[in-house]
Design a protein around this motif. Structure first.
Motif, PDB file in Angstrom:
ATOM      1  N   SER A   1      58.946 -14.993   3.737  1.00 14.97           N
ATOM      2  CA  SER A   1      57.725 -14.876   2.934  1.00 14.97           C
ATOM      3  C   SER A   1      56.515 -15.402   3.697  1.00 14.97           C
ATOM      4  O   SER A   1      55.412 -14.861   3.580  1.00 14.97           O
ATOM      5  N   PHE A   2      56.728 -16.441   4.489  1.00  7.66           N
ATOM      6  CA  PHE A   2      55.631 -17.014   5.272  1.00  7.66           C
ATOM      7  C   PHE A   2      55.137 -16.053   6.353  1.00  7.66           C
ATOM      8  O   PHE A   2      54.001 -16.175   6.815  1.00  7.66           O
TER       9      PHE A   2
ATOM     10  N   THR B   1      48.320  -5.668   0.596  1.00  7.13           N
ATOM     11  CA  THR B   1      49.180  -5.587  -0.587  1.00  7.13           C
ATOM     12  C   THR B   1      50.597  -5.171  -0.216  1.00  7.13           C
ATOM     13  O   THR B   1      51.575  -5.753  -0.700  1.00  7.13           O
ATOM     14  N   ILE B   2      50.702  -4.181   0.655  1.00  6.25           N
ATOM     15  CA  ILE B   2      52.021  -3.689   1.067  1.00  6.25           C
ATOM     16  C   ILE B   2      52.813  -4.777   1.788  1.00  6.25           C
ATOM     17  O   ILE B   2      53.996  -5.003   1.498  1.00  6.25           O
ATOM     18  N   THR B   3      52.173  -5.467   2.730  1.00  6.31           N
ATOM     19  CA  THR B   3      52.875  -6.514   3.480  1.00  6.31           C
ATOM     20  C   THR B   3      53.272  -7.676   2.571  1.00  6.31           C
ATOM     21  O   THR B   3      54.335  -8.277   2.751  1.00  6.31           O
TER      22      THR B   3
ATOM     23  N   SER C   1      57.256  -8.677   1.944  1.00  5.52           N
ATOM     24  CA  SER C   1      57.753 -10.003   2.316  1.00  5.52           C
ATOM     25  C   SER C   1      58.647 -10.605   1.236  1.00  5.52           C
ATOM     26  O   SER C   1      59.409 -11.539   1.500  1.00  5.52           O
ATOM     27  N   PHE C   2      58.576 -10.057   0.023  1.00  4.81           N
ATOM     28  CA  PHE C   2      59.370 -10.595  -1.084  1.00  4.81           C
ATOM     29  C   PHE C   2      60.608  -9.754  -1.407  1.00  4.81           C
ATOM     30  O   PHE C   2      61.404 -10.149  -2.258  1.00  4.81           O
TER      31      PHE C   2
ATOM     32  N   PRO D   1      52.423 -14.427  -9.478  1.00  6.54           N
ATOM     33  CA  PRO D   1      53.001 -15.635 -10.095  1.00  6.54           C
ATOM     34  C   PRO D   1      54.514 -15.556 -10.272  1.00  6.54           C
ATOM     35  O   PRO D   1      55.221 -16.541 -10.038  1.00  6.54           O
ATOM     36  N   ILE D   2      54.993 -14.387 -10.666  1.00  3.12           N
ATOM     37  CA  ILE D   2      56.439 -14.219 -10.863  1.00  3.12           C
ATOM     38  C   ILE D   2      57.181 -14.354  -9.540  1.00  3.12           C
ATOM     39  O   ILE D   2      58.172 -15.088  -9.435  1.00  3.12           O
ATOM     40  N   LEU D   3      56.694 -13.655  -8.515  1.00  2.51           N
ATOM     41  CA  LEU D   3      57.356 -13.697  -7.209  1.00  2.51           C
ATOM     42  C   LEU D   3      57.310 -15.094  -6.602  1.00  2.51           C
ATOM     43  O   LEU D   3      58.310 -15.584  -6.057  1.00  2.51           O
TER      44      LEU D   3
END
Length: 284
Positions: free
Chosen positions: A15-16, A43-45, A49-50, A128-130
């Motif tokens: 994610s980082f 947005t795509i990246t 990442s998640f 927030p959810i991710l």
């Protein structure tokens, strides 16, 4: 093939790498000369990442019971926690989105309907959810073996450094501690709800600052919540949260053990964070 030693921290590391893409994207925007291209790529990246995080979360949900409710969070207590969060984040909530001269990051994107709608959905609901899933769900659950205080502080620090805006790191670390405490004391579902509400409030200030009535209402709302926070202080509602900062010898040993066990992951994350400060903020 060697097995990954700490999958949750490895997923956090993935994610980082969004920050790395962000740095690269910053360079590309000069070439494309379009904030729309920048926003789409960004947005795509971010979502990519998640993907591994979502897969792992779904796979281990039954085993780890991420949404297990230890205690019901009553509405009045929820408001007290919202109050302390607003107190910490009121500058962020009420600030206008402007260009930061100390950074190359462009905050004032093209004010198109497409951007506003998609960004509200992304930052108020999806993000927030991710973020709660990775930091308060997967990562914190894994770090509990070092003790709940270490788990709360460690994941909150990583949560703070994950936010690219250097001006928000301190606030997000403190916010992370409160969200982590809520997850530990009550349930992950409550920290997700609180995180969503906070981001919605922030977006109201971000996009509707030109509406005097909205801003007056938000101002009153903020003042009320700050008063609630003060009442919470008087009633010692935050005593347990403040106690997290009181580390005993065992907690300190656990922090050292955590660093030793995960030195490589932490080193890579540190390099990414420093790179962000170097390329986007020129702090060194």
């Amino acid at each position: 093939m060697k097995k990954i030693k700490n999958i949750p921290l490895f997923l956090c590391l993935i994610s980082f790498f969004y920050i790395v893409f962000k740095i690269i994207n910053e360079k590309c925007i000069v070439y494309f000369e379009s904030s729309k291209v920048y926003y789409i790529v960004d947005t795509i990246t971010y979502l990519l990442s998640f993907f591994p995080v979502i897969f792992y979360f779904k796979k281990t949900m039954k085993e780890n019971q991420y949404f297990f409710e230890r205690k019901n969070l009553r509405f009045n207590n929820f408001i007290f926690y919202l109050g302390i969060m607003i107190f910490i984040n009121f500058i962020m909530v009420n600030a206008r989105i402007v260009y930061n001269n100390e950074s190359k990051i462009i905050y004032n994107y093209e004010s198109t309907t497409y951007y506003i709608i998609t960004n509200i959905i992304l930052s108020s609901l999806i993000a927030p959810i991710l973020e709660e899933i990775i930091f308060r769900g997967i990562l914190m659950n894994n770090l509990m073996k070092y003790g709940y205080k270490v788990a709360i502080i460690t994941n909150s620090v990583l949560f703070g450094f994950y936010h690219i805006n250097v001006n928000a790191i301190g606030r997000t670390i403190l916010a992370g501690i409160i969200l982590s405490y809520i997850t530990y004391r009550y349930s992950l579902k409550y920290s997700i709800k609180l995180h969503i509400i906070l981001n919605i409030i922030a977006n109201l200030g971000k996009y509707l600052y030109y509406n005097d009535y909205i801003m007056i209402a938000m101002g009153i709302f903020t003042v009320v919540l700050i008063i609630i926070f003060i009442i919470g202080l008087i009633r010692k509602k935050y005593k347990e949260i403040f106690s997290i900062f009181k580390l005993n010898n065992e907690d300190r040993k656990n922090i050292i053990k955590f660093v030793k066990d995960n030195a490589l992951y932490l080193l890579v994350i540190l390099v990414i964070v420093i790179s962000n400060l170097l390329f986007n903020y020129k702090l060194f």
